[in-house]
Design a protein around this motif. Structure first.
Motif, short mmCIF file in Angstrom:
data_model
loop_
_atom_site.label_atom_id
_atom_site.label_comp_id
_atom_site.label_asym_id
_atom_site.label_seq_id
_atom_site.Cartn_x
_atom_site.Cartn_y
_atom_site.Cartn_z
N LEU A 115 16.23 5.84 -11.71
CA LEU A 115 16.39 4.70 -10.81
C LEU A 115 15.20 4.09 -10.70
O LEU A 115 14.83 4.08 -9.78
N GLU A 116 15.32 2.52 -10.23
CA GLU A 116 14.40 2.09 -10.32
C GLU A 116 14.98 0.85 -8.76
O GLU A 116 14.28 0.54 -8.21
N LYS A 117 16.21 0.14 -9.26
CA LYS A 117 16.89 -1.04 -8.32
C LYS A 117 18.25 -0.16 -8.03
O LYS A 117 18.73 -0.21 -8.78
N LEU A 118 18.02 -0.52 -6.50
CA LEU A 118 19.31 0.19 -5.70
C LEU A 118 19.63 -1.12 -4.91
O LEU A 118 19.26 -1.70 -3.73
N ASP A 119 20.78 -2.09 -4.62
CA ASP A 119 21.70 -3.37 -3.71
C ASP A 119 22.26 -1.56 -2.92
O ASP A 119 23.46 -2.15 -3.55
N LEU A 120 21.79 -1.86 -1.84
CA LEU A 120 22.90 -1.70 -1.00
C LEU A 120 23.87 -2.90 0.28
O LEU A 120 24.05 -2.53 1.25
N LYS A 137 11.28 7.18 -8.67
CA LYS A 137 11.28 5.67 -9.38
C LYS A 137 11.63 4.25 -8.76
O LYS A 137 11.40 4.14 -9.33
N LEU A 138 12.27 4.98 -7.46
CA LEU A 138 13.12 3.70 -7.17
C LEU A 138 12.62 2.98 -6.44
O LEU A 138 10.88 3.57 -5.66
N ARG A 154 7.89 6.81 9.21
CA ARG A 154 7.58 8.24 8.65
C ARG A 154 8.31 8.15 7.14
O ARG A 154 7.77 8.75 6.25
N GLN A 155 9.69 8.02 6.67
CA GLN A 155 10.21 7.98 5.52
C GLN A 155 10.14 6.60 4.76
O GLN A 155 10.00 6.96 3.21
N LEU A 156 9.39 5.62 4.77
CA LEU A 156 7.38 5.01 3.89
C LEU A 156 6.91 5.26 3.84
O LEU A 156 5.94 4.37 4.06
N PRO A 157 5.83 6.56 3.31
CA PRO A 157 4.83 7.03 2.87
C PRO A 157 4.43 5.86 2.05
O PRO A 157 4.72 5.39 1.37
N GLU A 158 3.03 6.28 2.36
CA GLU A 158 1.86 5.23 1.35
C GLU A 158 2.34 6.03 0.07
O GLU A 158 2.10 5.07 -0.67
N ASP A 159 3.03 7.23 -0.58
CA ASP A 159 2.99 7.69 -1.48
C ASP A 159 4.60 7.45 -2.35
O ASP A 159 4.49 7.55 -3.17
N SER A 160 4.89 7.06 -1.10
CA SER A 160 6.66 6.53 -1.14
C SER A 160 6.33 5.84 -2.71
O SER A 160 6.14 4.72 -2.65
N PRO A 161 7.75 6.08 -4.30
CA PRO A 161 7.59 4.94 -4.82
C PRO A 161 8.13 3.47 -4.38
O PRO A 161 7.88 2.41 -4.95
N ILE A 162 9.11 3.54 -3.45
CA ILE A 162 9.51 2.44 -2.53
C ILE A 162 8.70 1.17 -2.68
O ILE A 162 7.41 1.31 -1.76
N GLU A 178 9.36 -3.97 15.65
CA GLU A 178 7.94 -4.47 15.74
C GLU A 178 7.05 -3.82 14.98
O GLU A 178 6.27 -4.09 14.07
N THR A 179 7.42 -2.38 14.69
CA THR A 179 6.85 -1.23 14.18
C THR A 179 6.56 -1.37 12.30
O THR A 179 6.68 -1.77 12.15
N LEU A 180 8.40 -2.17 12.39
CA LEU A 180 8.91 -2.17 11.00
C LEU A 180 7.57 -3.58 10.09
O LEU A 180 7.53 -3.86 8.71
N SER A 181 7.68 -4.87 11.12
CA SER A 181 6.86 -5.34 10.91
C SER A 181 5.52 -5.34 11.34
O SER A 181 4.45 -6.07 9.58
N LYS A 182 4.94 -4.21 11.04
CA LYS A 182 2.89 -3.57 11.65
C LYS A 182 3.17 -3.19 10.00
O LYS A 182 2.00 -2.91 9.24
N VAL A 183 4.35 -2.63 8.99
CA VAL A 183 4.14 -2.23 7.72
C VAL A 183 3.46 -2.47 6.86
O VAL A 183 3.87 -3.60 6.56
N THR A 184 1.90 -1.87 5.71
CA THR A 184 1.92 -2.74 5.13
C THR A 184 1.75 -1.47 3.47
O THR A 184 0.98 -2.27 2.90
N THR A 185 2.33 -0.22 3.43
CA THR A 185 2.10 -0.08 2.56
C THR A 185 3.43 -0.42 1.78
O THR A 185 3.35 0.62 -0.06
N VAL A 186 4.29 -0.67 2.25
CA VAL A 186 5.73 -1.88 1.58
C VAL A 186 6.11 -2.66 2.05
O VAL A 186 5.85 -3.09 2.93
#
Length: 203
Positions: A115-120, A137-138, A154-162, A178-186
C-alpha cells in the motif's frame, strides 16, 4: 372521503414505497456485481457511492481469484472494515476509504504490504490509526476532515516511508498545529490555524 379510505391510501403508498426501495436495493446489488466484473478485467475495484454499510461478502467471493491493485470505497456508509479485507486484498497499492463513518482500522490491514496511498478523509478518526504508521511502503496519507486534535510528531520520524500527510480541517490543538507546521521530514498539509479568543485579548 369514504371511511377507511385514508388507511387504504396509506397502505398503497407504503407498498409503493417498499417496491421502490426493493428496486433501488436491487439496482445497488447489480451495480456492485457489474463493478466487480470490471475489476476482474483491470484489477481496479470502484465501489464508491454504492450505499454500502460494509463490504458485501459477495465481493470477497466474486473477487477471490482477482489480484486488486486499487480499491475505491468512498462515499458509502461504512463504519467498519472486516479483517478479511486486508487478508484477501493484500496486493493493493491504493485504497480510498474517504467519506465514510470509520474510526478505526483492523490490524489485518498490515497484510497490504504494498500500500502506497491511503485516503481516510471525511471519516470520524480522532487520531492517526497506529496500523497506518506500520505500513512499510505507505507514502501518501490523507486524513483531512476528521476529528484529530493531537498528533505525536515522533510517529513521523525521518526514516518514515510516509512523505505526505494531509491533516486539513481537523480540530488540532494550537500547540500541535504549531509543532506540525515545523516538521520538515514529512510534507504536512494543514488548514490555517484559527486564533483562540483569548489570544486576541489585550493584557
Amino acid at each position: 372521503m369514504k371511511p377507511g379510505f385514508g388507511s387504504e391510501l396509506s397502505n398503497v403508498l407504503l407498498r409503493q414505497s417498499q417496491i421502490v426501495h426493493t428496486r433501488m436495493a436491487g439496482m445497488a446489488v447489480i451495480r456492485v456485481v457489474l463493478r466487480c466484473n470490471e475489476a476482474m478485467a483491470d484489477s481496479n475495484l470502484n465501489l464508491s457511492d454504492c450505499q454500502l454499510m460494509q463490504v458485501p461478502e459477495a465481493v470477497y467471493h466474486l473477487l477471490r481469484h482477482t489480484t486488486l491493485l486499487s480499491c475505491n470505497l468512498a462515499a458509502n456508509n461504512i463504519s467498519k472494515i472486516s479483517p478479511k479485507f486486508g487478508t484477501q486484498f493484500s496486493r493493493l497499492t491504493e485504497l480510498n476509504l474517504s467519506n465514510n463513518k470509520l474510526s478505526r482500522l483492523p490490524d489485518e490491514m498490515l497484510e497490504c504490504v504494498n500500500l502506497e496511498k491511503l485516503d481516510l478523509g471525511h471519516n470520524t478518526f480522532v487520531d492517526i490509526p497506529q496500523v497506518v504508521l506500520r505500513f512499510s511502503k505507505l507514502r501518501i496519507l490523507l486524513l483531512n476532515n476528521n476529528f484529530i486534535m493531537d498528533v505525536d510528531v515522533r510517529q513521523l520520524p525521518e526514516d518514515s516511508p510516509i512523505k505526505e500527510v494531509d491533516l486539513r480541517d481537523n480540530p488540532l490543538m494550537p500547540s500541535c498545529h504549531e509543532t506540525l507546521s515545523k516538521v520538515t521530514t514529512v510534507t504536512v498539509t494543514l488548514s490555517p490555524r484559527e486564533r483562540e479568543e483569548w489570544e486576541d485579548l489585550e493584557i
